[in-house]
Design an enzyme around this catalytic site. Structure first.
Site, mmCIF file in Angstrom:
data_model
loop_
_atom_site.group_PDB
_atom_site.id
_atom_site.type_symbol
_atom_site.label_atom_id
_atom_site.label_comp_id
_atom_site.label_asym_id
_atom_site.label_seq_id
_atom_site.Cartn_x
_atom_site.Cartn_y
_atom_site.Cartn_z
ATOM 1 C CG ASP A 1 -2.014 -1.019 1.140
ATOM 2 O OD1 ASP A 1 -2.296 -1.468 0.008
ATOM 3 O OD2 ASP A 1 -2.569 -1.394 2.185
ATOM 4 C CG MET B 1 -4.939 -5.573 -3.240
ATOM 5 S SD MET B 1 -3.638 -6.624 -2.631
ATOM 6 C CE MET B 1 -4.533 -8.159 -2.410
ATOM 7 N N GLY C 1 -2.721 4.526 -18.322
ATOM 8 C CA GLY C 1 -3.518 5.475 -19.104
ATOM 9 C C GLY C 1 -5.002 5.364 -18.832
HETATM 10 P P1 ATP Z 1 -0.569 -4.423 5.779
HETATM 11 O O1 ATP Z 1 -0.577 -2.913 5.666
HETATM 12 O O2 ATP Z 1 0.149 -5.025 4.635
HETATM 13 O O3 ATP Z 1 -1.918 -5.019 6.052
HETATM 14 P P2 ATP Z 1 0.082 -4.355 8.558
HETATM 15 O O4 ATP Z 1 1.349 -4.480 9.284
HETATM 16 O O5 ATP Z 1 -0.602 -3.012 8.612
HETATM 17 O O6 ATP Z 1 0.322 -4.795 7.059
HETATM 18 P P3 ATP Z 1 -1.987 -5.445 10.292
HETATM 19 O O7 ATP Z 1 -2.775 -6.694 10.165
HETATM 20 O O8 ATP Z 1 -2.708 -4.159 10.386
HETATM 21 O O9 ATP Z 1 -0.944 -5.472 9.076
HETATM 22 O O10 ATP Z 1 -1.074 -5.562 11.604
HETATM 23 C C1 ATP Z 1 -0.213 -6.669 11.792
HETATM 24 C C2 ATP Z 1 -0.151 -7.041 13.265
HETATM 25 O O11 ATP Z 1 0.368 -5.927 14.015
HETATM 26 C C3 ATP Z 1 -1.501 -7.321 13.911
HETATM 27 O O12 ATP Z 1 -1.949 -8.626 13.677
HETATM 28 C C4 ATP Z 1 -1.161 -7.108 15.385
HETATM 29 O O13 ATP Z 1 -0.450 -8.216 15.905
HETATM 30 C C5 ATP Z 1 -0.207 -5.930 15.318
HETATM 31 N N1 ATP Z 1 -0.944 -4.672 15.540
HETATM 32 C C6 ATP Z 1 -1.746 -4.035 14.666
HETATM 33 N N2 ATP Z 1 -2.262 -2.917 15.196
HETATM 34 C C7 ATP Z 1 -1.797 -2.833 16.457
HETATM 35 C C8 ATP Z 1 -1.967 -1.910 17.533
HETATM 36 N N3 ATP Z 1 -2.749 -0.832 17.409
HETATM 37 N N4 ATP Z 1 -1.303 -2.162 18.686
HETATM 38 C C9 ATP Z 1 -0.517 -3.251 18.815
HETATM 39 N N5 ATP Z 1 -0.318 -4.160 17.848
HETATM 40 C C10 ATP Z 1 -0.940 -3.973 16.693
#
Ligand code: ATP
Length: 326
Positions: free
Chosen positions: A130, A172, A188
């Protein structure tokens, strides 16, 4: 206290280039005299204590592979401070005194919490297709995802053009339109729909009619999944266009093909540079930071920058997409 034993994990959505980042971090760490441990399945592996030592040859033959050799997971327990304490105890009992987290926004939030709870030396590497992490111009995986989408759309367009069709392609991007915008310009597209900018369906319908009037043989509409599903855009649009003689709109959802496959040269290079920078940061005694791509340099920035802000799309790029669709 100087970090000697580093654990590495990948968390959240996988992104092409994660393996290249693991490889770089492992090799640079070993070269600098650290011991390195690969944690399996992201934060779940921290809580459950599932990691193994990684040697130089354990990361052979992975630079060209998508996915992640350490596997990844979504682990809701890590949001709970009590479970983070379990992970902290497991790590310290294992003699590990530094952590590299490779992932997206959610993973960064978890890493930041872990750092603030225990002052544990954590360094993050941005990796999400993303590309929506604040404080870094680039996150590993984006270039590959955009190129994957482009090569699929180029093929679809041949048919669309031959049949003079309107086609909607869902890409996505749950919260951000970076993929849609970059893909839209590079293919395009006539219309790009992204979560950051409201663009009513009546305007899309007008754009389609206008495009035909101007002699275009097909109309390509790119929609980020965070706006609506490709099929709902296709259905609503068709209702508006039927009175103008349109009888069908083709919809394609690109889905996981965007995330898979071999990372591009750019992703391999960025992953190698960021993996190295993450280790150097730990070696310098930095903690609670991320490797960040800023003005062509890979530097470190405080994790707060990432967790407290949202990355904005470039308005000029959106304008360019509109202009080029004339
Ligand atoms: P993508 O953007 O590709 O989905 P991401 O790292 O944002 O990747 P998430 O599923 O949002 O993916 O987060 C991955 C993991 O990080 C979660 O399963 C959780 O274990 C941890 N996590 C997410 N948000 C929090 C939060 N606010 N506090 C603590 N841990 C978190």
């Amino acid at each position: 206290m100087k970090v000697r034993r580093i654990a590495i994990l990948t968390s959240g959505g996988d992104a092409p280039g994660m393996n290249a980042a693991i490889r770089a971090a492992v090799r640079v760490a070993i070269a600098e005299g650290f011991e390195v441990f690969g944690v399996l399945r992201g934060y779940r592996g921290l809580i459950e204590g599932t990691w193994r030592k990684l040697e130089l040859r354990d990361v052979s033959g992975v630079i060209e592979r998508g996915g992640t050799m350490l596997m990844t997971a979504r682990e809701p327990r890590f949001r709970d401070p009590d479970w983070r304490k379990v992970a902290y105890d497991k790590l310290t009992q294992g003699g590990i005194d530094g952590l590299i987290v490779i992932g997206g926004n959610g993973s960064f939030k978890g890493a930041y919490d872990f750092f603030t709870d225990f002052q544990f030396p954590v360094v993050c590497i941005p990796a999400t297709i993303d590309n929506d992490i604040s404080g870094t111009d680039y996150a590993i995986g984006f270039d590959t995802a955009v190129n994957n989408a482009i090569s699929a759309i180029d093929k679809i367009r041949d048919t669309a053009s031959a049949f003079e069709r309107v086609f909607v392609v869902e890409v996505m991007g749950r919260r951000s339109g970076f993929i849609a915008l970059h893909v839209g310009i590079a293919t395009g597209a006539e219309v790009v729909l992204i979560p950051e900018i409201d663009y009513p369906i009546e305007k899309v319908a007008n754009d389609v009619i206008e495009a035909k009037r101007k002699g275009k043989r097909h109309v390509l509409i790119i929609v980020a999944e965070g706006v609506a599903s490709g099929s709902s855009v296709g259905d609503i649009l068709l209702k508006r266009l039927e009175p103008h003689g349109y009888t069908d709109i083709r919809v394609t959802v690109l889905g996981y093909i965007q995330r898979g496959g071999n990372p591009t040269a750019f992703d391999r290079l960025m992953a190698s540079r960021m993996g190295a920078q993450a280790v150097h940061a730990l070696a310098r005694g930095e903690a609670g930071v991320m490797a960040a791509f800023v003005g062509q340099e890979v530097v470190t920035r405080k994790l707060e920058t990432a967790v407290s802000g949202t990355k904005k799309i470039e308005p000029a790029l959106y304008e360019l997409a509109r202009k080029l669709a004339m």
